[in-house]
Design a protein around this motif. Sequence first.
Motif, PDB file in Angstrom:
ATOM      1  N   LYS A 412       0.825  -1.213   0.000  1.00  0.00           N
ATOM      2  CA  LYS A 412       0.000   0.000   0.000  1.00  0.00           C
ATOM      3  C   LYS A 412       0.857   1.262   0.000  1.00  0.00           C
ATOM      4  CE  LYS A 412      -3.764   2.196   2.577  1.00  0.00           C
ATOM      5  NZ  LYS A 412      -3.128   3.503   2.658  1.00  0.00           N
ATOM      6  N   GLU A 413       1.960   1.248   0.771  1.00  0.00           N
ATOM      7  CA  GLU A 413       2.819   2.439   0.863  1.00  0.00           C
ATOM      8  C   GLU A 413       3.457   2.751  -0.485  1.00  0.00           C
ATOM      9  OE1 GLU A 413       2.858  -0.062   2.991  1.00  0.00           O
ATOM     10  OE2 GLU A 413       1.913   0.945   4.709  1.00  0.00           O
ATOM     11  N   LYS A 414       3.933   1.725  -1.187  1.00  0.00           N
ATOM     12  CA  LYS A 414       4.553   1.946  -2.495  1.00  0.00           C
ATOM     13  C   LYS A 414       3.552   2.499  -3.503  1.00  0.00           C
ATOM     14  CE  LYS A 414       8.322  -1.451  -2.210  1.00  0.00           C
ATOM     15  NZ  LYS A 414       8.929  -2.661  -2.817  1.00  0.00           N
ATOM     16  N   ILE A 415       2.301   1.937  -3.484  1.00  0.00           N
ATOM     17  CA  ILE A 415       1.282   2.406  -4.418  1.00  0.00           C
ATOM     18  C   ILE A 415       0.928   3.862  -4.118  1.00  0.00           C
ATOM     19  CG2 ILE A 415      -1.087   2.078  -5.235  1.00  0.00           C
ATOM     20  CD1 ILE A 415       0.700  -0.167  -6.111  1.00  0.00           C
ATOM     21  N   ASP A 416       0.757   4.183  -2.818  1.00  0.00           N
ATOM     22  CA  ASP A 416       0.423   5.563  -2.444  1.00  0.00           C
ATOM     23  C   ASP A 416       1.513   6.536  -2.908  1.00  0.00           C
ATOM     24  OD1 ASP A 416      -2.031   5.132  -1.296  1.00  0.00           O
ATOM     25  OD2 ASP A 416      -1.240   4.801   0.727  1.00  0.00           O
ATOM     26  N   PHE A 417       2.779   6.156  -2.694  1.00  0.00           N
ATOM     27  CA  PHE A 417       3.862   7.064  -3.066  1.00  0.00           C
ATOM     28  C   PHE A 417       3.935   7.230  -4.590  1.00  0.00           C
ATOM     29  CE2 PHE A 417       8.248   7.897  -4.371  1.00  0.00           C
ATOM     30  CZ  PHE A 417       8.477   9.083  -3.689  1.00  0.00           C
ATOM     31  N   LEU A 418       3.750   6.120  -5.318  1.00  0.00           N
ATOM     32  CA  LEU A 418       3.813   6.202  -6.777  1.00  0.00           C
ATOM     33  C   LEU A 418       2.718   7.128  -7.315  1.00  0.00           C
ATOM     34  CD1 LEU A 418       5.184   5.175  -9.359  1.00  0.00           C
ATOM     35  CD2 LEU A 418       3.561   3.270  -9.370  1.00  0.00           C
ATOM     36  N   GLY A 449      -0.058  -5.016 -14.434  1.00  0.00           N
ATOM     37  CA  GLY A 449       0.994  -5.817 -13.835  1.00  0.00           C
ATOM     38  C   GLY A 449       0.722  -6.236 -12.413  1.00  0.00           C
ATOM     39  N   LEU A 450      -0.361  -5.709 -11.808  1.00  0.00           N
ATOM     40  CA  LEU A 450      -0.678  -6.033 -10.414  1.00  0.00           C
ATOM     41  C   LEU A 450      -1.606  -7.239 -10.349  1.00  0.00           C
ATOM     42  CD1 LEU A 450      -1.323  -2.417  -9.053  1.00  0.00           C
ATOM     43  CD2 LEU A 450       0.640  -3.872  -8.551  1.00  0.00           C
ATOM     44  N   GLU A 451      -1.359  -8.120  -9.382  1.00  0.00           N
ATOM     45  CA  GLU A 451      -2.201  -9.304  -9.208  1.00  0.00           C
ATOM     46  C   GLU A 451      -3.275  -9.083  -8.152  1.00  0.00           C
ATOM     47  OE1 GLU A 451       0.305 -12.601  -8.389  1.00  0.00           O
ATOM     48  OE2 GLU A 451       1.307 -12.563 -10.340  1.00  0.00           O
ATOM     49  N   ASP A 452      -2.982  -8.219  -7.184  1.00  0.00           N
ATOM     50  CA  ASP A 452      -3.949  -7.960  -6.109  1.00  0.00           C
ATOM     51  C   ASP A 452      -4.931  -6.896  -6.575  1.00  0.00           C
ATOM     52  OD1 ASP A 452      -5.287  -7.246  -3.786  1.00  0.00           O
ATOM     53  OD2 ASP A 452      -3.552  -7.683  -2.518  1.00  0.00           O
ATOM     54  N   LEU A 453      -6.234  -7.273  -6.676  1.00  0.00           N
ATOM     55  CA  LEU A 453      -7.251  -6.346  -7.154  1.00  0.00           C
ATOM     56  C   LEU A 453      -7.447  -5.157  -6.223  1.00  0.00           C
ATOM     57  CD1 LEU A 453      -9.957  -8.817  -8.499  1.00  0.00           C
ATOM     58  CD2 LEU A 453      -8.334  -7.444  -9.797  1.00  0.00           C
ATOM     59  N   GLN A 454      -7.063  -5.324  -4.959  1.00  0.00           N
ATOM     60  CA  GLN A 454      -7.170  -4.200  -4.019  1.00  0.00           C
ATOM     61  C   GLN A 454      -6.254  -3.051  -4.455  1.00  0.00           C
ATOM     62  OE1 GLN A 454      -6.011  -5.173  -0.032  1.00  0.00           O
ATOM     63  NE2 GLN A 454      -6.217  -3.069   0.697  1.00  0.00           N
ATOM     64  N   TYR A 455      -5.040  -3.417  -4.903  1.00  0.00           N
ATOM     65  CA  TYR A 455      -4.102  -2.385  -5.364  1.00  0.00           C
ATOM     66  C   TYR A 455      -4.555  -1.777  -6.696  1.00  0.00           C
ATOM     67  CZ  TYR A 455      -1.021  -4.443  -1.816  1.00  0.00           C
ATOM     68  OH  TYR A 455      -0.495  -4.893  -0.648  1.00  0.00           O
ATOM     69  N   VAL A 456      -5.175  -2.628  -7.533  1.00  0.00           N
ATOM     70  CA  VAL A 456      -5.711  -2.118  -8.800  1.00  0.00           C
ATOM     71  C   VAL A 456      -6.794  -1.087  -8.533  1.00  0.00           C
ATOM     72  CG1 VAL A 456      -6.940  -2.721 -10.925  1.00  0.00           C
ATOM     73  CG2 VAL A 456      -5.164  -4.251 -10.024  1.00  0.00           C
ATOM     74  N   PHE A 457      -7.661  -1.380  -7.555  1.00  0.00           N
ATOM     75  CA  PHE A 457      -8.739  -0.450  -7.210  1.00  0.00           C
ATOM     76  C   PHE A 457      -8.173   0.877  -6.681  1.00  0.00           C
ATOM     77  CE2 PHE A 457     -11.744   1.280  -4.081  1.00  0.00           C
ATOM     78  CZ  PHE A 457     -12.820   1.515  -4.902  1.00  0.00           C
ATOM     79  N   MET A 458      -7.064   0.814  -5.906  1.00  0.00           N
ATOM     80  CA  MET A 458      -6.441   2.046  -5.389  1.00  0.00           C
ATOM     81  C   MET A 458      -6.046   2.963  -6.545  1.00  0.00           C
ATOM     82  SD  MET A 458      -3.965   0.703  -2.319  1.00  0.00           S
ATOM     83  CE  MET A 458      -3.174   2.286  -2.185  1.00  0.00           C
ATOM     84  N   MET A 481      -8.800  -7.169 -16.557  1.00  0.00           N
ATOM     85  CA  MET A 481      -8.446  -7.630 -15.220  1.00  0.00           C
ATOM     86  C   MET A 481      -9.279  -8.839 -14.822  1.00  0.00           C
ATOM     87  SD  MET A 481      -5.972  -5.706 -14.361  1.00  0.00           S
ATOM     88  CE  MET A 481      -5.818  -6.247 -12.681  1.00  0.00           C
ATOM     89  N   ARG A 482     -10.563  -8.851 -15.214  1.00  0.00           N
ATOM     90  CA  ARG A 482     -11.441  -9.978 -14.867  1.00  0.00           C
ATOM     91  C   ARG A 482     -10.982 -11.258 -15.564  1.00  0.00           C
ATOM     92  NH1 ARG A 482     -17.238  -6.809 -15.391  1.00  0.00           N
ATOM     93  NH2 ARG A 482     -17.231  -5.872 -13.300  1.00  0.00           N
ATOM     94  N   LYS A 483     -10.526 -11.088 -16.807  1.00  0.00           N
ATOM     95  CA  LYS A 483     -10.047 -12.260 -17.539  1.00  0.00           C
ATOM     96  C   LYS A 483      -8.818 -12.860 -16.869  1.00  0.00           C
ATOM     97  CE  LYS A 483     -11.776 -10.729 -22.036  1.00  0.00           C
ATOM     98  NZ  LYS A 483     -11.418 -10.247 -23.393  1.00  0.00           N
TER      99      LYS A 483
END
Length: 995
Positions: A412-418, A449-458, A481-483
């Motif tokens: 989460k921290e890396k995604i927020d900073f990016l 490139g992200l596998e966790d949909l939570q990070y995709v939603f962020m 992403m659904r595929k």
Amino acid sequence: MSAEAADREAATSSRPCTPPQTCWFEFLLEESLLEKHLRKPCPDPAPVQLIVQFLEQASKPSVNEQNQVQPPPDNKRNRILKLLALKVAAHLKWDLDILEKSLSVPVLNMLLNELLCISKVPPGTKHVDMDLATLPPTTAMAILLYNRWAIRTIVQSSFPVKQAKPGPPQLSVMNQMQQEKELTENILKVLKEQASDSILVLEAALKLDKDLYVHTMRTLDLLAMEPGMVNGETESSTAGLKIRTEEMQCQVCYDLGAAYFQQGSTNAAVYENAREKFFRTKELITEIGSLSLHCTIDEKRLAGYCQACDVLVPSSDSTSQQLTPYSQVHICLRSGNYQDVVKIFIEDNLTFSLPVQFRQSVLRELFQKAQQGNEALDEICFKVCACNTVRDILEGRTISVQFNQLFLRPNKEKIDFLLEVCSRSINLEKASDSLKGNMAAFLKNVCLGLEDLQYVFMISSHELFITLLKDEERKLLVDQMRKRSPRVNLCIKPVTSFYDIPASASVNIGQLEHQLILSVDPWRIRQILIELHGMTSERQFWTVSNKWEVPSVYSGVILGIKDNLTRDLVYILLAKGLHCSTVKDFSHAKQLFAACLELVTEFSPKLRQVMLNEMLLLDIHTHEAGTGQSGERPPSDLISRVRGYLEMRLPDIPLRQVIAEECVAFMLNWRENEYLTLQVPAFLLQSNPYVKLGQLLAATCKELPGPKESRRTAKDLWEVVVQICSVSSQHKRGNDGRVSLIKQRESTLGIMYRSELLSFIKKLREPLVLTIILSLFVKLHNVREDIVNDITAEHISIWPSSIPNLQSVDFEAVAITVKELVRYALSISPNNHSWLIIQADIYFATNQYSAALHYYLQAGAVCSDFFNKAVPPDVYTDQVIKRMIKCCSLLNCHTQVAILCQFLREIDYKTAFKSLQEQNSHDAMDSYYDYIWDVTILEYLTYLHHKRGETDKRQIAIKAIGQTELNASNPEEVLQLAAQRRKKKFLQAMAKLYF
């Protein structure tokens, strides 16, 4: 025109203008056609080729009748060849840029030495000891050219050189190249030893306020004539090519700046000097403008230097707003304020002011620090890498490998900073469509490139993402992403990412070798070597860096270790420890030596003793650089270990000479004279020359207070030093039948070489020992028959007054040694009046009278509280006063001469009256009358001015006589007090004049 003249002209014009290629230099030599050749538009051969050929021909050795190789003869032909080489250089206006580009170091060294010779620079005299202001302008310019070239060559040698691809191997060519390489290395070694002197000479040149002149073809021709035909023209202020003061200072400032900048890699404080010189160069270039004919500065390179100095040494009055981004980043890196580096990089993503290469170099530096064990930098590395990546995608470049590696495990921290970096790096109102498109594509690819949909939603719910991507693009991304959902892809084998493929073995080895070079942690070094040997058994990792140097006496033993890992580890630990000790990083050196000692103790008693010896030397250096500087005695344990080393009799142990040297110097510096005199084993005196020398010095110190008859060791010490300064000589019969004496330099009949003795003395700090050595060399200097002015020294009477065989002593080397020793002694104790008097006597003996007065006055000042007390009579002896009188006389300061005549025990009226008769005086004359206390001299002045009709000056002299305290009826105490007060004021005025 006469018929004969016409015939001569016709004959001359009929000669060919271009000589045969095989003998062109002979043609120019015999026909004197050099100037005509140089005036051609494209002369062939070129001028620099002429210089090389002329000097090569002039330096060719000769062969006598017995087929013995002899030095080049000093005949007319060789002198003309050297002169022609100088004339070609004069044609090129002594442009060092042209000469350095086309001539090798040995050839240019020979050329400039010939210039010094023809410019009448005294051989054997150090340039730093010469006063440039008093020299003829062409002589001063020759010295400046040589010293500018010296530091430029040192700076140039520090740059990496791309090796030329070798052609087909030819033995003669390879031998010639090897000889030239060795000769260049030898010259560079000498230049580096003299670098500090060259810098002092150039610093002194910046104080000159007069124009200089450099030799032209015409002045060189004048020098080649008979002395009577020159009429002093080359000595005058208008001979030669005029170099304006501003042009000379501009060139010198630039060269000094480059030298200081190069030294800054080992001493960061020197960068301040470099900055000052470069910015002064810019000012001078502005002043000179387009009028400069002789000042050629690479302004692009100068701008680069100035920019680098701004980063390394920001101006003290600069605020953070005024600093350039380069300077801000550099300051943050030095202070460890890495978060501010991230802020600067984010701001730069809007302005694009920092080059991408610079940003990448900062990231590499942070990676290196992180790899050395600083785990706190891992987060900073990601943040800086994210900033660089956003900058790359905005400019249309691909995503770097480092970013993908650091983003393999997102959180989460890396995604927020990016997302924060992306938002602050683009101004949506002003950004072009291409910038917006690049940013949108980047965010889209990150989501894919992200596998966790939570990070995709962020990311997909972020304001920037919603703004940049249209509704259709967002829906398409969600479908993709659904595929990729795990529920759909359970039976599909995942495709291996390119970034998951491990690096090749060669890449890993290179990274580990890089860490091996940087690390000073012994356990980390051991771990890296174990990994490297696990990857390959074919490499010798002690050869990874050519900076790892181990003394040859040790390398044979270490490289004989059979186990490759152990051999590499011992060699590298010892090499790194020695390097740390050299740069005074004693804590790391101790860790490395301790680890090496623990390792070798297991299998090699010989190497164990080697490490114990090196740790002893390290402890000596640690004490001398630490508490020893404040005068605190070393611990008794260290003294015992030094004694143990000196008395060690283990066979087959490789020993470094420098350790014995340091141990003996250590004992002398801490006054362990009792041990050196009485307790040293007899075998040591025979086997170790430094112990023998130390014993003689210690015994001489002990016997010094005793009567002269008891000073047997002083005589022994004298004989030892005389033998060291002696040279082997041989007789040779010349072609004319006469027998000449040939001296062979740097041979020794004594216990060590003179250079080794000088190196040993420069490790001593004890004042009494240095005083004894100085007085010995001064006495040896004074013994020679052709000496005109003796040098005085303390305790000089304890030495013998003659030498049986004067011809065997190399007095030139003795004179150089005396100068070196005095300079070193004053660096240890600048306020030692005895050493200051010796320095003054040396300048007096070499006719440098202004410098001599400076040191005579300094000697009096340091022992009298700047003349507020009376100078002791053993400091200002009659001989010193007489030399001061002679200095003032030769400097045309005749009133000062008359005043100093009063300082003698018996006033020298004859000299005083004669000096006052001189009307061409360069001092303040009548303003000095208040310093005269002898009434007879004042009365003579009154008479003299009356005779000349100088009424005003006569009144000043009468006023001085009329002072009540000079009345002859006064008590003796009053008269002495008046004299002492005038001495004080006069000497203080002289000090202000000459200091």
